[in-house]
Design an enzyme around this catalytic site. Sequence first.
Site, PDB file in Angstrom:
ATOM      1  N   TYR A   1       0.826  -1.208   0.000  1.00  0.00           N
ATOM      2  CA  TYR A   1       0.000   0.000   0.000  1.00  0.00           C
ATOM      3  C   TYR A   1       0.866   1.266   0.000  1.00  0.00           C
ATOM      4  CZ  TYR A   1      -3.752   3.085   1.865  1.00  0.00           C
ATOM      5  OH  TYR A   1      -4.670   4.081   2.084  1.00  0.00           O
TER       6      TYR A   1
ATOM      7  N   LYS B   1       0.998   4.089  -2.887  1.00  0.00           N
ATOM      8  CA  LYS B   1       0.629   5.479  -2.576  1.00  0.00           C
ATOM      9  C   LYS B   1       1.775   6.437  -2.900  1.00  0.00           C
ATOM     10  CE  LYS B   1      -3.620   5.055  -1.030  1.00  0.00           C
ATOM     11  NZ  LYS B   1      -4.718   5.450  -1.946  1.00  0.00           N
TER      12      LYS B   1
END
Length: 302
Positions: free
Chosen positions: A165, A169
Amino acid sequence: MSDISFDGRVAVVTGAGGGLGRTYALELARRGAAVVVNDLGGSVKGEGGDHTAAQKVVDEIKAAGGDAAPNFDSVSTPEGGAAIVQTAIDTFGKVDIVVNNAGFLRDKSFLKLTWDDLDAVLDVHLKAAFYVSQPAFANMKENGYGRFVFTASNATFGNFGQTNYSAAKMGLVGLSNTIAVEGARAGILSNVIMPVAKTRMTEELLGEFANYLAPELVTPMVTYLCSEACTTTHGAYSAAGGRYAAVKWTLGEGWFAGSGNTPTAEEIQAHLDEINDMSGAIVPQSTTDEIMALAAKFQPAS
Ligand SMILES: NC(=O)c1ccc[n+]([C@@H]2O[C@H](COP(=O)([O-])OP(=O)(O)OC[C@H]3O[C@@H](n4cnc5c(N)ncnc54)[C@H](O)[C@@H]3O)[C@@H](O)[C@H]2O)c1
């Protein structure tokens, strides 16, 4: 200061069937935008699919006198991204604003991470932003106007269990910065939002503190970044609990070994404080800014 209006503007908000995306869609529509409410439905881990989420938000917007259309495609494929943008063009004639917001988590500590967990998270956050934004960029460029908001996270600072993640991001920061560079001449601005808010994604993680973090407290920053009034591009903003703060990708002054000198590792060790010193840091707006700062070191002192 005049009111910020979205009259005549067309927005696409991905993952707008719930959580943060829903609040953005409602606010943009309340201020006059026609909104494509995209949501595949599905669980917080990205499983399943349910059209009712997006449809409910569309119904809510229409009941309040606004204009909206649902879209149920997944952002995770090139076909899905193109279809989402096409919904805006077919229904409302163009796209002015894209909020890349859809996503889910597959948290695992690094050694337990499977390639499926990696692919799913890169697909829905990072690659999806390419799939939705490229066709939108084409339409914005023709119209000479555009606003992108990409959704990053404080996971980019590092967070246990979120290698997939946080990497996705952080990738969005690079994507937004380069879209800001490429879009500048066409009136296209691009920024990153780093929200912290109580949604189904976070309420367990945040515990009681979540009660201070209503998603509606993120919405004003996103609304501003989507607006004609917005003067910032190439930015990243943390928005959480009513505190709004810039997050900068900065470059320190550094230590220069001197033209033609190749330092030893021991010299790096000896100069580490200067290398780490951030006084006099700059915030490069493009690669050129770093190269210019570097080139200046090679100029003979006058
Ligand atoms: N809530 C926070 O504190 C927080 C913090 C940092 C970043 N974020 C980011 O903000 C964004 C919104 O998260 P949220 O907290 O509102 O979570 P959420 O789960 O409430 O909303 C995410 C939405 O995306 C949709 N979605 C998932 N996969 C999709 C796909 N393939 N295609 C289309 N839609 C899909 C879901 O159905 C859901 O409605 C996410 O990108 C998340 O990573 C949230």
